[in-house]
Design a protein around this motif. Structure first.
Motif, mmCIF file in Angstrom:
data_model
loop_
_atom_site.group_PDB
_atom_site.id
_atom_site.type_symbol
_atom_site.label_atom_id
_atom_site.label_comp_id
_atom_site.label_asym_id
_atom_site.label_seq_id
_atom_site.Cartn_x
_atom_site.Cartn_y
_atom_site.Cartn_z
ATOM 1 N N UNK A 112 6.073 -2.378 5.068
ATOM 2 C CA UNK A 112 5.580 -1.001 4.975
ATOM 3 C C UNK A 112 5.958 -0.211 6.222
ATOM 4 N N UNK A 113 5.798 -0.843 7.375
ATOM 5 C CA UNK A 113 6.084 -0.152 8.640
ATOM 6 C C UNK A 113 6.882 -1.086 9.544
ATOM 7 N N UNK A 114 8.093 -0.664 9.888
ATOM 8 C CA UNK A 114 8.891 -1.449 10.816
ATOM 9 C C UNK A 114 8.203 -1.483 12.173
ATOM 10 N N UNK A 115 8.151 -2.664 12.748
ATOM 11 C CA UNK A 115 7.502 -2.779 14.053
ATOM 12 C C UNK A 115 6.023 -3.044 13.973
ATOM 13 N N UNK A 116 5.469 -3.137 12.761
ATOM 14 C CA UNK A 116 4.062 -3.486 12.602
ATOM 15 C C UNK A 116 3.141 -2.299 12.808
ATOM 16 N N UNK A 117 1.951 -2.587 13.271
ATOM 17 C CA UNK A 117 0.942 -1.552 13.430
ATOM 18 C C UNK A 117 -0.123 -1.645 12.355
ATOM 19 N N UNK A 118 -1.263 -1.059 12.677
ATOM 20 C CA UNK A 118 -2.386 -1.116 11.754
ATOM 21 C C UNK A 118 -2.107 -0.240 10.538
ATOM 22 N N UNK A 119 -2.466 -0.760 9.355
ATOM 23 C CA UNK A 119 -2.286 -0.013 8.109
ATOM 24 C C UNK A 119 -3.602 -0.001 7.327
ATOM 25 N N UNK A 120 -3.706 0.957 6.435
ATOM 26 C CA UNK A 120 -4.873 1.101 5.567
ATOM 27 C C UNK A 120 -4.380 1.037 4.129
ATOM 28 N N UNK A 121 -5.165 0.395 3.262
ATOM 29 C CA UNK A 121 -4.779 0.270 1.854
ATOM 30 C C UNK A 121 -5.958 0.625 0.966
ATOM 31 N N UNK A 122 -5.670 1.210 -0.183
ATOM 32 C CA UNK A 122 -6.703 1.482 -1.184
ATOM 33 C C UNK A 122 -6.098 1.296 -2.562
ATOM 34 N N UNK A 123 -6.953 0.955 -3.515
ATOM 35 C CA UNK A 123 -6.485 0.817 -4.897
ATOM 36 C C UNK A 123 -7.195 1.842 -5.760
ATOM 37 N N UNK A 124 -6.939 1.774 -7.074
ATOM 38 C CA UNK A 124 -7.565 2.730 -7.997
ATOM 39 C C UNK A 124 -9.077 2.643 -7.902
ATOM 40 N N UNK A 125 -9.706 3.766 -7.746
ATOM 41 C CA UNK A 125 -11.174 3.783 -7.719
ATOM 42 C C UNK A 125 -11.749 3.404 -9.076
ATOM 43 N N UNK A 126 -10.997 3.705 -10.169
ATOM 44 C CA UNK A 126 -11.504 3.415 -11.511
ATOM 45 C C UNK A 126 -11.149 2.007 -11.961
ATOM 46 N N UNK A 127 -10.494 1.232 -11.101
ATOM 47 C CA UNK A 127 -10.224 -0.169 -11.409
ATOM 48 C C UNK A 127 -9.150 -0.411 -12.448
ATOM 49 N N UNK A 128 -8.248 0.546 -12.672
ATOM 50 C CA UNK A 128 -7.207 0.353 -13.674
ATOM 51 C C UNK A 128 -6.148 -0.649 -13.208
ATOM 52 N N UNK A 129 -6.015 -0.821 -11.898
ATOM 53 C CA UNK A 129 -5.075 -1.819 -11.382
ATOM 54 C C UNK A 129 -3.625 -1.456 -11.577
ATOM 55 N N UNK A 130 -3.305 -0.166 -11.499
ATOM 56 C CA UNK A 130 -1.914 0.258 -11.709
ATOM 57 C C UNK A 130 -1.244 0.793 -10.452
ATOM 58 N N UNK A 131 -2.045 1.130 -9.436
ATOM 59 C CA UNK A 131 -1.462 1.763 -8.263
ATOM 60 C C UNK A 131 -2.232 1.378 -7.015
ATOM 61 N N UNK A 132 -1.513 1.249 -5.907
ATOM 62 C CA UNK A 132 -2.143 1.139 -4.600
ATOM 63 C C UNK A 132 -1.471 2.158 -3.685
#
Length: 829
Positions: free
Chosen positions: A332-352
């Motif tokens: 996701x990020x060359x060189x590392x670093x802190x990242x944040x992730x979230x998924x669908x709030x409705x739980x469809x499981x199609x996108x992050x």
């Protein structure tokens, strides 16, 4: 030590769009609400940014919409209450409410201070609806667990009293959450006012429903149904929102990373982190399935259907929940670093959505079918079917699609010349129609061409064609691949074939053998009549191709759907006339079957057929010929025994009689037919030289059918008399031996004189004078005595008994029967 099998990577996630923020934004929190395509980004500076995901003809673009300052401190978490279209944001230790579009002023809840984390209440699929809670007269406390300390917190002004103090104020079951303040859990309900109770607006009042004190400072919390799971430095705890009781799930080591919890909304389990190990528990705190081992303690965790997404140091990894295997890695990020992730709030499981310090990247789940296709294009069929099974078990693909995958793999394996494996997959497909494999056996166009479904697959294999063509093309592809391999180029051809070029005849044998296996299994399915006809007819084609005589005759003689017109020339040309005869019989074409058996009986020595029972036996040629003739006659007579067509029966009696007279008698006296034959026409049709057949038939008419026709009785008596005369004459020893052998092959068990004497004595319907004409000059004295007795010639009878036969006892017995004194006088004289 066994080596661990290599896990094949998959393309489950693919980036669809990216949005860059200013380097000063420093993203701290994320939330995705896919129903309205909104992404909410919380920054270190206290801003909440709204981004929108736009889609046009399959292309995605993330656009900036607006932002709003929440506080002077970082936005720690963002929670979506879709039912009331509100956002709950935790920042600077306070709870803030905002509208979805960030158009209205921020509403800060000042009465709750020092809030570290918040969790809204989720309801699992099997859980019933939450009880409606209300504020007023102490009812809310009683319904949720007996708390009588209802407290109201006002809006941004803090501490104000909610309007309508004495009236019940409803609390929607979807607007309840728990907030962690130090060691304390505060269960809070959101009170709204609407005449229709629709929560079109929120009054801004919070009601404390219960407070639960934990043993340690709360670091993270989630809430599903009645279970609140709490993460503290000392361990993970399970609390009941009903009783307020807490129990330890398990303790954490003294030195471990910060506790982290995640509700897996696909099946409503809870994921708990212990350093780099994720443990999944149910709502009772009991572990379910295996644990997931990440490559390090993740910065964030998301859920994508049957997978868990972990992000750490600029790298995102996907793990399958069921197996724990890491199946995809994304930088996701060359060189590392802190990242944040979230998924669908409705739980469809199609996108992050993933955010680095200054950019937001959207990843879309690759459709399940495309994931499978990717493996199929690489000819990794094992992984393709394993993935399909996993997706089916998780509900990501339908049973029909799962069956289609097996069929698709089967076709690809057919063209790769792996016929046994191909048919194994065909048999696992519930949707594959047998007609789809017909083109491998019979070239188009044919009787069943229109039954073959078209364009049902993913275009990964050519149209089915006859096996010979498939094999020839496959061998050519292998030969090309061998050449390319020599010049250092990679090919998709199986290494096994590259090292050992397969033999064409062996491949064809394998292909036919395995298609036979598939068609035999297809016969057990519920098929249309047209498809059944194709299955059985083509199965016979394949049996013939391998000269499987027993299987051919077994299919032909049993109930089947074969089309005789499609097979007649084939079986004729190949000399499989027995099979054709059985087939014609099974289709009610008795006249054809009988004609074939007649041909076989006449040509038994010309190589037209082989009796399978004699195939592996070394016997004298003469014995084999006799056996062949007997078999043909036996099969024909078996058919004739059931027929009532008199002309057809009489037409075939002659050649059967030449082989075995017993069979003819069985045909004529059979009771299996619905209508019996005309005795007069049968007698007229029987060769007069075949006297035993005539005798046995007349015997059957008289004794079994109780015929009282004097003509039949007289004919039978005369036939027996002539036979007795022929066998009575004194012969040489060698002649007697021949007579004994003849009797051994006779259709009668008793000697002819014995039968004659019994009949002459028992029947009163024959003409004794006609019999007497034949025997008068012979030495058949006992027969004469019986006939004279029928004619009333007492003196002659006594003379024969006493003088010729010297049987005084018989003579005396006859005198006693007469009952007159003069009879004895005649005997004395």
């Amino acid at each position: 030590m066994a080596t661990k099998p290599m896990i094949k990577s998959r393309s489950i996630l693919e980036p669809i769009s990216q949005f860059n923020l200013s380097s000063s934004s420093s993203i701290r929190s994320l939330s995705l609400f896919s129903p309205n395509s909104h992404i909410y980004v919380g920054t270190l500076s206290g801003n909440l940014i709204l981004l929108s995901i736009n889609s046009n003809n399959g292309k995605y673009e993330v656009k900036y919409v607006r932002h709003m300052l929440v506080s002077d401190c970082e936005v720690e978490s963002i929670h979506i209450f879709s039912e009331i279209e509100k956002l709950l944001v935790v920042s600077d230790g306070f709870i803030h409410f905002l509208d979805f579009e960030l158009l209205k002023p921020v509403k800060k809840i000042s009465a709750l201070k020092g809030v570290s984390v918040v969790a809204r209440r989720f309801r699992s699929n099997g859980y019933g609806p939450f009880s409606k809670l209300s504020v007023g007269n102490g009812e809310a406390g009683d319904r949720v667990g007996g708390s009588g300390f209802l407290q109201r917190f006002g809006g941004s002004g803090g501490g104000g009293r909610a309007n309508g103090g004495g009236n019940d104020l409803p609390i929607d079951d979807n607007c309840v959450f728990v907030a962690a303040v130090g060691k304390k859990l505060v269960i809070v309900g959101l009170v709204g006012r609407s005449e229709e109770n629709s929560y079109s607006s929120v009054a801004g009042s919070l009601v404390t429903l219960k407070e639960i004190v934990c043993v340690d400072v709360v670091k993270d919390v989630v809430w599903v149904d009645d279970s609140i799971v709490v993460g503290c430095s000392s361990g993970y705890y399970l609390c009941s929102c009903v009783t307020g009781q807490c129990g330890l799930i398990f303790s954490l080591p003294d030195v471990s990373s910060t506790p982290r919890l995640k509700v897996l909304k696909k099946d409503y389990k809870v994921l708990m982190m212990v350093d780099n190990v994720a443990i999944i528990v149910d709502l009772h705190g009991q572990p379910v399935g295996g644990s997931l081992v990440f490559h390090g303690s993740p910065d964030g965790i998301g859920e994508l259907g049957s997978s868990v997404v972990a992000i750490r140091s600029g790298k995102m990894e996907l793990y399958v929940k069921k197996t724990g295997n890491c199946v995809q890695k994304i930088v996701v990020a060359e060189g590392g670093g802190r990242c944040v992730i979230t998924d669908d709030e409705d739980g469809t499981g199609k996108m992050v959505v993933v955010a680095t310090s200054d950019k937001v990247i959207c990843y879309l789940k690759v459709p399940a079918e495309e994931q499978i296709k990717d493996f199929l294009r690489k000819k990794d069929f094992t992984e393709a079917t394993s993935l399909a099974e996993e997706l089916h078990d998780d509900g990501d693909i339908t049973r029909e699609t799962f069956s289609l995958v097996h069929a698709q793999v089967g076709f690809l394996l057919m063209f790769d010349l792996h016929f046994e494996e191909a048919v194994n997959h065909f048999l696992l497909s519930e949707t594959l129609q047998p007609s789809e494999i017909f083109p491998f056996i019979m070239p188009d166009p044919n009787r069943w061409s229109l039954l073959v479904p078209r364009n049902r697959y993913w275009g990964l294999h050519p149209p089915p064609s006859p096996l010979e063509s498939v094999i020839d093309n496959g061998i050519m592809a292998i030969q090309r691949a061998i050449f390319l391999k020599k010049v250092g180029m990679e090919t998709a051809v199986d290494d096994e074939f590259l090292l050992n070029l397969p033999n064409r005849d062996d491949l064809l044998n394998s292909a036919i053998t395995n298609l036979i296996r598939y068609l035999k299994a297809s016969r057990e399915k519920d098929l249309t009549s047209s498809v059944r006809e194709g299955v059985d007819t083509l199965l016979m084609y394949l049996y013939r191709a391998l000269n499987l005589v027993d299987e051919m005759e077994g299919l032909a003689s049993s109930e089947n759907w074969c089309i005789v017109e499609e097979l007649e020339k084939l079986l004729n040309d190949s000399g499989h006339l027995r099979t054709l005869a059985f087939l014609c019989e099974s289709k009610g074409m008795s006249y054809k079957a009988l004609a074939i058996w007649r041909i076989l009986a006449r040509n038994y020595s010309s190589g037209y057929w082989k009796d399978p029972t004699q195939t592996n036996k070394k016997q004298e040629v003469g014995v084999n010929l006799i056996s062949g003739k007997e078999t043909a006659a036996t099969e024909a007579s078996r058919i004739l025994e059931k027929l009532s067509d008199q002309d057809l029966i009489l037409q075939h009696l002659g050649w059967i009689a030449d082989i075995n007279q017993v069979l003819v008698v069985q045909v004529l006296t059979s009771e299996k037919r619905s209508h019996q034959l005309s005795p007069e026409e049968v007698i007229a049709a029987i060769d007069p030289k075949k006297t035993e057949i005539l005798q046995r038939y007349l015997q059957w008419l008289i004794e079994d059918q109780d015929s009282d026709d004097p003509q039949f009785h007289t004919s039978y008596a005369l036939l027996l008399t002539n036979s007795a005369l022929e066998t009575y004459e004194t012969e040489s020893p060698s002649k007697k031996i021949n007579d004994l052998q003849a009797e051994r092959h006779s259709i009668f068990q008793n000697p002819v004189r014995e039968r004659l004497q019994v009949f002459l004595q028992s029947s009163d319907l024959y003409d004794p004078e006609e019999v007497l004409v034949l025997i008068e000059e012979s030495e058949l004295w006992m027969e004469k005595a019986i006939v004279y007795r029928k004619l009333g010639q007492e003196t002659l009878v006594l003379q024969i008994l006493a003088v010729k036969l010297e049987d005084n006892n018989a003579a005396e017995h006859y005198c006693a029967e007469i009952g007159r004194p003069d009879a004895y006088m005649q005997l004395v004289a």
